[in-house]
Every structure is written in structure tokens, then in C-alpha cells.
Design an enzyme around this catalytic site. Structure first.
Site, PDB file in Angstrom:
ATOM      1  N   HIS A 299       0.840  -1.195   0.000  1.00  0.00           N
ATOM      2  CA  HIS A 299       0.000   0.000   0.000  1.00  0.00           C
ATOM      3  C   HIS A 299       0.879   1.252   0.000  1.00  0.00           C
ATOM      4  O   HIS A 299       2.077   1.199   0.279  1.00  0.00           O
ATOM      5  CB  HIS A 299      -0.927  -0.017   1.212  1.00  0.00           C
ATOM      6  CG  HIS A 299      -2.044  -1.011   1.080  1.00  0.00           C
ATOM      7  ND1 HIS A 299      -3.105  -1.064   1.947  1.00  0.00           N
ATOM      8  CD2 HIS A 299      -2.263  -1.993   0.157  1.00  0.00           C
ATOM      9  CE1 HIS A 299      -3.929  -2.032   1.577  1.00  0.00           C
ATOM     10  NE2 HIS A 299      -3.427  -2.612   0.502  1.00  0.00           N
TER      11      HIS A 299
ATOM     12  N   GLU B 203       1.152   3.766   1.990  1.00  0.00           N
ATOM     13  CA  GLU B 203       1.811   4.097   3.257  1.00  0.00           C
ATOM     14  C   GLU B 203       3.094   3.286   3.450  1.00  0.00           C
ATOM     15  O   GLU B 203       4.109   3.813   3.933  1.00  0.00           O
ATOM     16  CB  GLU B 203       0.867   3.822   4.432  1.00  0.00           C
ATOM     17  CG  GLU B 203      -0.442   4.607   4.383  1.00  0.00           C
ATOM     18  CD  GLU B 203      -1.563   3.822   3.747  1.00  0.00           C
ATOM     19  OE1 GLU B 203      -2.673   3.822   4.308  1.00  0.00           O
ATOM     20  OE2 GLU B 203      -1.331   3.190   2.684  1.00  0.00           O
TER      21      GLU B 203
ATOM     22  N   CYS C  40      -2.201  -1.483   7.431  1.00  0.00           N
ATOM     23  CA  CYS C  40      -1.279  -0.345   7.411  1.00  0.00           C
ATOM     24  C   CYS C  40      -1.224   0.372   8.759  1.00  0.00           C
ATOM     25  O   CYS C  40      -0.209   0.989   9.086  1.00  0.00           O
ATOM     26  CB  CYS C  40      -1.691   0.639   6.316  1.00  0.00           C
ATOM     27  SG  CYS C  40      -1.419   0.022   4.641  1.00  0.00           S
TER      28      CYS C  40
ATOM     29  N   ALA D 280     -20.429   8.490 -30.153  1.00  0.00           N
ATOM     30  CA  ALA D 280     -20.027   9.574 -31.054  1.00  0.00           C
ATOM     31  C   ALA D 280     -21.189   9.833 -31.993  1.00  0.00           C
ATOM     32  O   ALA D 280     -21.811   8.897 -32.508  1.00  0.00           O
ATOM     33  CB  ALA D 280     -18.778   9.188 -31.836  1.00  0.00           C
TER      34      ALA D 280
ATOM     35  N   SER E 159     -21.211   3.874 -40.016  1.00  0.00           N
ATOM     36  CA  SER E 159     -20.906   4.855 -38.968  1.00  0.00           C
ATOM     37  C   SER E 159     -19.423   5.210 -38.908  1.00  0.00           C
ATOM     38  O   SER E 159     -19.022   5.976 -38.023  1.00  0.00           O
ATOM     39  CB  SER E 159     -21.363   4.326 -37.600  1.00  0.00           C
ATOM     40  OG  SER E 159     -20.668   3.125 -37.272  1.00  0.00           O
TER      41      SER E 159
ATOM     42  N   TRP F 294     -16.150   7.014 -40.428  1.00  0.00           N
ATOM     43  CA  TRP F 294     -16.013   7.451 -39.028  1.00  0.00           C
ATOM     44  C   TRP F 294     -16.769   8.757 -38.869  1.00  0.00           C
ATOM     45  O   TRP F 294     -16.540   9.684 -39.635  1.00  0.00           O
ATOM     46  CB  TRP F 294     -14.550   7.623 -38.650  1.00  0.00           C
ATOM     47  CG  TRP F 294     -13.765   6.372 -38.640  1.00  0.00           C
ATOM     48  CD1 TRP F 294     -12.901   5.922 -39.583  1.00  0.00           C
ATOM     49  CD2 TRP F 294     -13.768   5.397 -37.602  1.00  0.00           C
ATOM     50  NE1 TRP F 294     -12.338   4.738 -39.204  1.00  0.00           N
ATOM     51  CE2 TRP F 294     -12.860   4.390 -37.972  1.00  0.00           C
ATOM     52  CE3 TRP F 294     -14.425   5.266 -36.384  1.00  0.00           C
ATOM     53  CZ2 TRP F 294     -12.593   3.265 -37.190  1.00  0.00           C
ATOM     54  CZ3 TRP F 294     -14.173   4.161 -35.604  1.00  0.00           C
ATOM     55  CH2 TRP F 294     -13.267   3.174 -36.005  1.00  0.00           C
TER      56      TRP F 294
ATOM     57  N   ASP G  10     -20.063  -4.158 -36.335  1.00  0.00           N
ATOM     58  CA  ASP G  10     -18.770  -3.466 -36.363  1.00  0.00           C
ATOM     59  C   ASP G  10     -17.552  -4.373 -36.240  1.00  0.00           C
ATOM     60  O   ASP G  10     -16.438  -3.946 -36.564  1.00  0.00           O
ATOM     61  CB  ASP G  10     -18.715  -2.425 -35.235  1.00  0.00           C
ATOM     62  CG  ASP G  10     -19.737  -1.321 -35.391  1.00  0.00           C
ATOM     63  OD1 ASP G  10     -20.206  -1.122 -36.526  1.00  0.00           O
ATOM     64  OD2 ASP G  10     -20.073  -0.673 -34.386  1.00  0.00           O
TER      65      ASP G  10
ATOM     66  N   GLY H 109     -24.985  -0.323 -28.600  1.00  0.00           N
ATOM     67  CA  GLY H 109     -25.980   0.304 -29.443  1.00  0.00           C
ATOM     68  C   GLY H 109     -27.157   0.845 -28.659  1.00  0.00           C
ATOM     69  O   GLY H 109     -27.204   0.745 -27.425  1.00  0.00           O
TER      70      GLY H 109
ATOM     71  N   ALA I 266     -27.952   0.468 -24.582  1.00  0.00           N
ATOM     72  CA  ALA I 266     -27.670   1.737 -23.904  1.00  0.00           C
ATOM     73  C   ALA I 266     -28.893   2.230 -23.145  1.00  0.00           C
ATOM     74  O   ALA I 266     -28.803   2.668 -21.992  1.00  0.00           O
ATOM     75  CB  ALA I 266     -27.223   2.783 -24.918  1.00  0.00           C
TER      76      ALA I 266
END
Length: 350
Positions: free
Chosen positions: A45, A47, A79, A149, A163, A165, A195, A284, A288
């Protein structure tokens, strides 16, 4: 504390399921004598790293740490005991650990041992860098980012599905950076069929995020870049209607996960158990929309290109939520807006 936060962020995207933590040790005169950060689960860790560099100079000194020191035995020792043994006089803590195994108990242990503890220094900043970790601990699922996008008129593709780009190379490079800081990237079967994505960070991450295909029916192509797991792991998650005969001709690489439902929250609960703090939805419209409705999206990242696609039947980023009034719609909070060449990148919080 600002230096400790800088150190913590050096491991962004690499510590899950653990949080980001940075630490700085000052000697009795206030001079910096050691610093460190947590590099990943199972590693020392922050610390411990800082104390190792400080050595005996930590006696009667101060340690500044972004997160409350742990007081339980996990993959590494607690810790708190190392801080007590080091002979420190003072511990400065940025935020309380939301993990119920720690949550205030680490601070109490230090105080009971006679150390001075100062809490809440730059608390908001410390909580910000660990919002994904805190969200998973409190809700049992990772922080979800939804990205898409689109054109200026809100289209993610032409009516024929084309799609590539819409966004420019600067925007796509930003997506690779986002992936590099996520533990998993999720797509639906439609995205795989249309895709054939690779879903990697293009080398921006030391360890590529887990690629997750979430399919109701397992109507997936026999050939896909995702089935090759040499460069990145792949998980195929499916619901009760999935046709498991698909797996008979599939290579052995991808992991299979059968779920009890098609609810995205069940998938995220499973990913949380795998140690994911942050995931990226690159799916898609159907998936979504379902993810948003299931409260599996906490952040939205939208790339807007100065292009017009037009057409009533052109692809949109979301399906209908069934709203009947503007007052009932989702209202997001602005986070930040920046330029990516001619594109704009807009980040928003739910």
C-alpha cells in the site's frame, strides 16, 4: 495532500478492485523524506511504500495519505500497525474509507495508539479520484460510463448502418484513453455483428480491459476479433434465452457467464465480484437505453462531430424511454467540455 493525490493518480486504471492511494512522509522538521503510491492489488500500500523510503526519518514525523489507512488483514497486512510501529507522531487523512471493514476503524485504531489524526484535508479532491471505488463499495456494482459519437443532428450512423467514421482521430484516441482507465468494456451482440470491434486501448494500458459481450440470444458471428484472447480477455455474458449451442464451434479463449436475466444490473453485479471498479458501455441504442433505465450508467461521454447525417430513419444513440412530458426526462449535470480537433467532447453526470 496535493502531492499525495498526484502520486495516487499515477496508478489510475491499475488498482481495481482497490482504490487509488498516495502517501507522503514528512520528518519531525516538516521536510519530505518519503513518498509512495499503491500500484495494484496485492502490492504494498502507499503508506508502506512511503515509510520504506523514509526509513528512520519517519520517527516523530507525519504521514499524509489520501485515504484512511486500512486496519484489516487482506492481501497485505494492516497499514495502521505499520504506522504505529514506525513511530510517527501524526497522520493526516484525506477521506474516510467507505469499505465497512475499515470505515473509521483505521482512524480509531491510530487515535487509540496515541497518534494525532487530522481528517478531511482536501476531502472533496480525495473523494473525486476514488468515486468509482466508493460507488462499487456502496452499491455493489461498478461505476458505469456510456460513450457514443454522433453528428451535430444527433445521429450515430446512416440508415444503412454505416458509422465509420463520424468522429475524428483525436476523438478516437480519447476513447482509447478512456478504455485504458476502465476495467471492462461492454458491447451488445448487435455491435459485434455490425462493427466487429477490437475494443482495446491500442496499447495505452499495461493490461487491457476485459471485453464483455452481453447477448440475450447468443446470435453472434462465429468469427470475431473478440474471440481471439491473446491480446485481451473476453467474457460472453448471456441471459436465459441464450442458445448455448453457439459455444460448440467457439475457440476456448472467451469466458462464458450465464445470467438469470437480461437485466444489465445483474451483469454489473457479476463484474463487481470480478473486481471491476469502472466499466465502459460502448453499445448500441437498445442496450444503452436498458443500461440507463437500470441505473447502470453514472456518466455520459459524448463526442459531437460537425457533420449532418439527416434522415428520419438514421441511427440514434438511444431508444425511447417512454417519456410523455419534458419534466419527466433525465436531467444531467454538466461536468466538462473540451475540443478534440473539430469535434467536441462533452462529459456529463447523471
Amino acid at each position: 495532500m496535493r502531492r499525495a493525490i498526484q502520486l495516487a493518480l499515477l496508478a489510475e486504471g491499475r488498482t481495481s478492485p482497490n482504490p487509488l492511494v498516495g502517501a507522503v512522509v514528512l520528518d519531525s522538521s516538516g521536510s519530505l523524506v518519503g513518498e509512495g503510491f499503491h500500484t495494484g492489488a496485492g502490492n504494498p500500500h502507499a503508506e508502506i511504500e512511503a515509510l520504506a523510503k523514509a526509513g528512520e526519518k519517519s520517527v516523530n514525523g507525519t504521514i499524509v495519505v489520501t485515504l484512511e489507512p486500512c486496519c484489516h488483514e487482506g492481501l497485505t497486512p494492516p497499514c495502521t500497525e505499520a504506522l504505529i510501529k514506525a513511530g510517527l507522531k501524526r497522520v493526516v487523512v484525506g477521506m474516510v474509507d467507505p469499505d465497512p471493514r475499515v470505515s473509521g476503524n483505521g482512524i480509531s485504531r491510530l487515535k487509540d495508539s496515541g497518534l494525532e489524526v487530522i481528517e478531511g484535508v482536501l476531502q472533496q479532491e480525495c473523494e473525486s479520484i476514488n468515486r468509482e471505488f466508493s460507488f462499487r463499495v456502496r452499491h455493489g456494482r461498478p461505476w458505469g460510463i456510456l460513450k457514443w459519437a454522433m453528428s451535430l443532428d444527433g445521429r450515430i450512423g446512416l440508415p444503412n448502418g454505416c458509422s465509420k467514421w463520424i468522429s475524428n482521430s483525436f476523438s478516437r484516441d480519447s476513447v482509447h484513453k478512456i478504455r485504458s482507465k476502465c476495467d471492462a468494456v461492454i458491447v451488445g451482440g448487435g455491435t459485434v455483428r455490425l462493427d466487429n470491434p477490437l475494443l482495446t486501448s491500442r496499447g495505452k494500458a499495461n493490461s487491457e480491459p476485459l471485453r464483455v459481450v452481453f447477448s440475450r440470444t447468443l446470435d453472434l458471428p462465429e468469427s470475431s476479433k473478440l474471440w481471439d484472447t491473446k491480446i485481451a480477455k473476453t467474457l460472453i455474458a448471456y441471459g436465459p434465452d441464450g442458445n448455448e449451442s453457439f459455444f460448440s464451434d467457439l475457440p476456448d479463449g472467451p469466458e462464458k457467464l450465464r445470467l438469470n436475466s437480461d437485466d444489465p444490473s445483474e451483469l454489473l453485479s457479476s463484474l463487481s465480484k470480478k473486481g471491476c471498479n469502472k466499466i465502459l458501455w460502448e453499445c448500441g441504442p437498445l442496450l444503452a437505453t436498458s443500461a440507463i433505465e437500470a441505473n447502470c450508467v453514472q456518466e455520459l461521454v459524448v463526442f459531437v462531430a460537425p457533420k449532418l447525417l439527416g434522415g428520419e430513419t438514421a441511427m440514434c444513440p438511444l431508444n425511447s424511454f417512454g417519456f410523455e412530458s419534458i419534466d419527466s426526462t433525465y436531467k444531467l449535470q454538466h461536468s466538462f467540455l473540451e475540443r478534440k480537433g473539430e469535434d467536441l467532447s462533452w462529459s456529463l453526470l447523471f
